[in-house]
Design an enzyme around this catalytic site. Structure first.
Site, PDB file in Angstrom:
ATOM      1  CG  ASN A 182      -8.715  32.152  25.023  1.00 23.68           C
ATOM      2  OD1 ASN A 182     -10.082  31.919  24.229  1.00 23.68           O
ATOM      3  ND2 ASN A 182      -8.454  31.731  26.109  1.00 23.68           N
TER       4      ASN A 182
ATOM      5  CG  ASP B 185      -0.769  26.627  26.237  1.00 24.71           C
ATOM      6  OD1 ASP B 185      -1.118  25.716  27.068  1.00 24.71           O
ATOM      7  OD2 ASP B 185      -0.897  27.977  26.679  1.00 24.71           O
TER       8      ASP B 185
HETATM    9  O1  RIB Z   1      -2.275  28.451  29.385  1.00 27.95           O
HETATM   10  C1  RIB Z   1      -2.267  29.434  28.750  1.00 27.95           C
HETATM   11  C2  RIB Z   1      -3.681  30.233  28.984  1.00 27.95           C
HETATM   12  O2  RIB Z   1      -4.624  29.770  28.753  1.00 27.95           O
HETATM   13  C3  RIB Z   1      -3.925  31.782  27.788  1.00 27.95           C
HETATM   14  O3  RIB Z   1      -3.324  32.351  27.168  1.00 27.95           O
HETATM   15  C4  RIB Z   1      -5.173  32.158  28.775  1.00 27.95           C
HETATM   16  O4  RIB Z   1      -5.835  31.974  27.073  1.00 27.95           O
HETATM   17  C5  RIB Z   1      -5.965  30.932  28.710  1.00 27.95           C
HETATM   18  O5  RIB Z   1      -6.270  30.414  27.642  1.00 27.95           O
END
Ligand code: RIB
Length: 307
Positions: A17, A256
């Site tokens: 994204n 993440d």
């Molecule tokens: O976990 C964070 C992410 O969630 C962001 O970078 C955004 O793009 C969404 O996917």
């Protein structure tokens, strides 16, 4: 193995994204208009974030993903390229690059709305066209920002370990989901996953949630608890994982960072608990900087430690 698309220790089948981030003193109430700051575009997407976090910890990583042929594709893939993630299975398609609109409040908490765009083309047909890359991976890492049939195809093609961070929680094939070893989720996601599996939610207690996920059929579980650390659960029991205490400026992509660092340590040979202990330090580092991938540590960065 000779393949048309070279493989890697970790293959992330997931989203890329462009993150449009706005800073606000506090999050708006429904129907309220607030003035904010920022407005810049940075690299994001749960798949890409996790791929970058793993690559920055020294893992060899490839992505199976898609971006648009638009101006957002370049900033969205900047860190994937600079961190050495293999991009030969990232397609350019006639859709817009995935977009996330993120508001970050002064206390570092975020709200995110995602427009899938090109990520919606990572379906079963596309994933199957990258079968060799996926089958050649030691570990396949998945999230919930691609279509459910793409998710199921990736699990079917995987010959190595499958790790799933089902964020956001989408409805996926039950047998595919239960291949996750571990399933990684926060408390909210854990409840939704249990509901999806038709299992009861025992209580709000994290230990009960982790045990319920094991009872539902997952071989192992990592339940992330934000500033309270995490729990690792498997047949040998439930182990609390501490997280360093840091001053948070932006928690975007912290989960993440944890997931990417965690799988990097798994493919390096760590067991679940030491991998999660390391991942908690990487996640803590990430909340001290702005944005998702831009806040992730490289191998030379000093990580915060638990006291
Ligand atoms: O976990 C964070 C992410 O969630 C962001 O970078 C955004 O793009 C969404 O996917």
């Amino acid at each position: 193995m000779t393949t048309e698309h070279p493989t890697a220790d970790i293959v992330v089948v997931g989203s890329i994204n462009a993150d449009l981030t706005v800073t606000v003193a506090r999050h708006p109430a429904p129907g309220e208009t607030l003035l904010g700051g920022g407005g810049g575009i940075t690299a994001g997407g749960k798949g890409a974030n996790q791929a970058v976090a793993a690559a920055l910890q020294g893992a060899s990583v490839a992505m199976v993903a898609a971006v648009g042929k638009d101006p957002y594709a370049e900033p969205a893939t900047e860190h994937l390229r600079s961190s050495g993630v293999n991009m030969s299975s990232v397609a350019e398609v006639d859709e817009t690059t995935g977009l996330a609109v993120i508001t970050v409040s002064e206390d570092g908490e975020n709200n995110i709305v995602v427009v899938p765009g090109a990520n919606a083309t990572v379906d079963a047909a596309y994933v199957e066209s990258r079968a060799d890359v996926i089958a050649g991976a030691g570990l396949v890492l998945l999230q919930g920002e691609i279509p459910a049939d793409g998710f199921a195809a990736a699990v079917r093609l995987a010959t190595g370990r499958v790790v799933v961070n089902l964020a956001p929680v989408i409805e996926v094939d039950r047998a595919s989901l239960l291949k996750a070893d571990p399933i990684m989720a926060n408390e909210h996601e854990a409840g939704l996953i249990l509901e999806q599996l038709g299992a009861g939610i025992p209580s709000e207690e994290p230990t009960d949630l982790a045990q319920a996920l094991l009872d539902a059929g997952f071989p192992s579980v990592v339940l992330t608890l934000g500033g309270a650390g995490a729990l690792v659960a498997d047949a040998s029991g439930v182990t609390p994982i501490a997280t360093p205490s840091v001053s948070s400026v932006d928690s975007t992509g912290a989960g993440d960072a944890f997931a990417g660092a965690f799988v990097a340590r798994l493919v390096a040979g760590d067991d679940l608990v030491p991998a999660a202990e390391f991942a908690a330090r990487v996640g803590a580092f990430s909340v001290t900087g702005h944005g998702a991938q831009a806040s992730y540590p490289g191998p030379d960065d000093a990580l915060p430690a638990c006291e």
